[in-house]
Design a protein around this motif. Structure first.
Motif, mmCIF file in Angstrom:
data_model
loop_
_atom_site.group_PDB
_atom_site.id
_atom_site.type_symbol
_atom_site.label_atom_id
_atom_site.label_comp_id
_atom_site.label_asym_id
_atom_site.label_seq_id
_atom_site.Cartn_x
_atom_site.Cartn_y
_atom_site.Cartn_z
ATOM 1 N N ASP A 206 0.645 -1.003 -0.142
ATOM 2 C CA ASP A 206 0.050 0.393 -0.001
ATOM 3 C C ASP A 206 1.251 1.121 0.149
ATOM 4 O O ASP A 206 1.493 1.526 1.064
ATOM 5 N N HIS A 207 0.480 2.674 -0.894
ATOM 6 C CA HIS A 207 2.201 3.263 -1.099
ATOM 7 C C HIS A 207 0.915 4.432 -0.820
ATOM 8 O O HIS A 207 2.561 5.136 -0.149
ATOM 9 N N VAL A 208 -0.129 4.315 0.547
ATOM 10 C CA VAL A 208 -0.285 5.190 1.887
ATOM 11 C C VAL A 208 -1.245 6.318 1.218
ATOM 12 O O VAL A 208 -2.280 6.593 1.155
ATOM 13 N N ASP A 209 -0.706 7.153 0.798
ATOM 14 C CA ASP A 209 -0.250 8.805 0.580
ATOM 15 C C ASP A 209 -1.718 9.164 -0.592
ATOM 16 O O ASP A 209 -1.630 7.722 -1.461
ATOM 17 N N GLY A 210 -1.810 9.862 -0.780
ATOM 18 C CA GLY A 210 -3.015 10.078 -1.908
ATOM 19 C C GLY A 210 -2.698 11.680 -2.884
ATOM 20 O O GLY A 210 -2.276 12.609 -1.893
ATOM 21 N N MET A 211 -3.143 11.902 -4.037
ATOM 22 C CA MET A 211 -3.376 13.148 -4.817
ATOM 23 C C MET A 211 -4.044 13.369 -4.604
ATOM 24 O O MET A 211 -5.346 12.384 -5.734
ATOM 25 N N ILE A 254 -1.374 7.446 -14.324
ATOM 26 C CA ILE A 254 -0.110 6.505 -14.746
ATOM 27 C C ILE A 254 1.391 7.431 -13.628
ATOM 28 O O ILE A 254 1.673 7.070 -13.268
ATOM 29 N N SER A 255 1.083 9.191 -14.589
ATOM 30 C CA SER A 255 2.489 9.240 -13.548
ATOM 31 C C SER A 255 1.988 9.275 -11.760
ATOM 32 O O SER A 255 3.437 9.984 -11.416
ATOM 33 N N LEU A 256 0.949 10.010 -11.756
ATOM 34 C CA LEU A 256 0.395 9.754 -11.053
ATOM 35 C C LEU A 256 0.814 8.928 -9.286
ATOM 36 O O LEU A 256 1.570 8.724 -8.061
ATOM 37 N N ALA A 257 -0.061 7.694 -10.134
ATOM 38 C CA ALA A 257 0.727 6.417 -9.810
ATOM 39 C C ALA A 257 1.738 6.529 -9.155
ATOM 40 O O ALA A 257 2.245 5.257 -8.036
ATOM 41 N N ARG A 258 2.669 6.104 -10.823
ATOM 42 C CA ARG A 258 4.170 5.578 -10.630
ATOM 43 C C ARG A 258 4.583 6.683 -8.976
ATOM 44 O O ARG A 258 5.371 6.180 -8.336
ATOM 45 N N ALA A 259 3.994 8.310 -8.846
ATOM 46 C CA ALA A 259 4.941 8.790 -7.970
ATOM 47 C C ALA A 259 4.753 8.455 -6.949
ATOM 48 O O ALA A 259 5.453 8.335 -6.085
ATOM 49 N N LEU A 260 3.065 8.379 -6.745
ATOM 50 C CA LEU A 260 3.274 7.675 -5.477
ATOM 51 C C LEU A 260 3.486 5.887 -5.067
ATOM 52 O O LEU A 260 4.002 6.346 -3.773
ATOM 53 N N SER A 261 4.132 5.796 -6.027
ATOM 54 C CA SER A 261 4.850 4.393 -5.280
ATOM 55 C C SER A 261 6.273 4.508 -4.988
ATOM 56 O O SER A 261 6.103 3.356 -4.693
ATOM 57 N N PHE A 262 6.728 5.398 -4.831
ATOM 58 C CA PHE A 262 7.759 5.737 -4.522
ATOM 59 C C PHE A 262 8.072 5.360 -2.769
ATOM 60 O O PHE A 262 8.549 4.417 -2.392
ATOM 61 N N ASN A 263 6.784 5.473 -2.706
ATOM 62 C CA ASN A 263 6.254 4.683 -0.948
ATOM 63 C C ASN A 263 6.388 3.538 -0.390
ATOM 64 O O ASN A 263 5.196 3.302 -1.022
#
Length: 349
Positions: A206-211, A254-263
């Protein structure tokens, strides 16, 4: 003869057609900064020349998805200006790194056409190649898009769907990455202690954060990619359509999900391939995007002891935190799911 471009309709495409897209684009440091401002990506290799040079790059490469979006944007005026929706992707390979100062052009080949039973639309399948100023292919991928027909009353007879791979083989996935200096890879600076060996097949994160998606940001992003699709910009027409408002460009999700996946995947510094993906449901301004990943597979790369590959299912949802890992039920996708993406990423070993 009209001097303006109304865009191609389904009837205007033919199998084997090659389309050279207009407007070469030189990627600048300004593009990179704006991409970071829009999505907040934090992967160290793309964020710091010093970090990238310390592990073997000549400088920080451009984010893989920024390359994808710019090449995608080149194709929109010819392929999807009259689209109802972009439906999916397959066989996407990131073949060479791209750096600020590189110039990209795009060429597409029509590889499939399928008229829909309603007679109003058809699905166009294209393979698009992104090429740099040295005529080297940096990216190629297949996408399929639902396009309006010019004359719904006139059947075309098109019924050819290409055979596409379910997933790309791991061989060659490291071609766009130099041999890493593993001693120079600082996990304090990368933001994660976890490397390739620390992940297990079947593991869910779970990448936890939301945008939350803002109207101005998604429009700015789509203009950054020179994507001219009407469904993203023209409220005069889209306000009269089935949703009554503009759609968020699928690549934005896609870019939002990829950025969130950093966590959770902070050392997954390179997207090597997109095996497949689909936009499950539309996204609109005001929706909040969350994401989670599942490790589908792990692969060692031939002759590479410095990096390994993880195959991920990356799921994005709207207005639904991902601690319960929403995906599918007996009735299909969970109502919150907007993106289902299958991709290979590389991590240091």
């Amino acid at each position: 003869m009209s001097k303006t471009n109304p865009g191609n309709y389904f009837e205007d495409f033919s199998i084997g057609q090659e389309i050279r897209h207009a407007t070469p684009r030189t990627i600048t440091a300004g593009d990179v900064s704006l991409y970071t401002a829009l999505y907040g990506s934090r992967f160290a290799v793309q964020s710091s020349d010093a970090f990238a040079q310390g592990i073997g790059y000549e400088q920080a490469p451009v984010d893989d998805l920024l390359v994808f979006h710019i090449v995608f944007g080149k194709s929109v005026p010819d392929i999807s200006l009259n689209a109802v929706a972009n439906l999916g992707y397959a066989g996407c390979r990131f073949l060479l790194p791209v750096f600020p100062g590189d110039s990209l052009t795009a060429i597409s080949d029509v590889i499939g056409l399928k008229e829909n039973s309603n007679g109003q639309t058809g699905v166009v399948y294209v393979r698009t190649h992104g090429v740099n100023q040295r005529d080297e292919t940096v990216l190629d991928y297949v996408r399929w898009v639902m396009v309006r027909k010019k004359d719904p009353a006139a059947p075309t007879g098109h019924d050819e769907i290409p055979v596409l791979p379910a997933a790309l083989e791991a061989d060659g996935l490291g071609d766009a990455v130099p041999v890493l200096d593993k001693e120079g890879y600082d996990t304090d600076l990368s933001g994660s202690l976890f490397k390739w060996a620390d992940y297990e097949i079947g593991e869910r994160i779970d990448h936890v954060d939301g945008m939350t998606v803002e109207e101005a940001e998604h429009q700015m992003a789509t203009r950054l990619f020179q994507n001219t699709a009407k469904v993203h910009f023209n409220h005069f027409t889209e306000g009269k359509g089935r949703f009554g408002r503009r759609l968020i460009y699928g690549g934005h999700v896609i870019s939002l999900a990829r950025a969130l996946s950093f966590n959770g995947l902070g050392n997954a510094f390179h997207v090597a391939a997109i095996n497949g993906g689909r936009h499950v449901a539309p996204l609109f301004a005001g929706d909040t995007v969350f994401a989670w990943s599942e490790i589908l597979d792990k692969a060692e790369l031939p002759a590479r002891k410095d990096v390994g590959a993880l195959r991920l299912r990356l799921i994005a949802t709207k207005d639904h935190p991902c601690d319960s890992f929403p995906y599918k039920s007996d009735d299909g996708f969970d109502s919150s799911v907007v993106l289902d993406l299958d991709l290979w990423v590389l991590l240091p070993r």
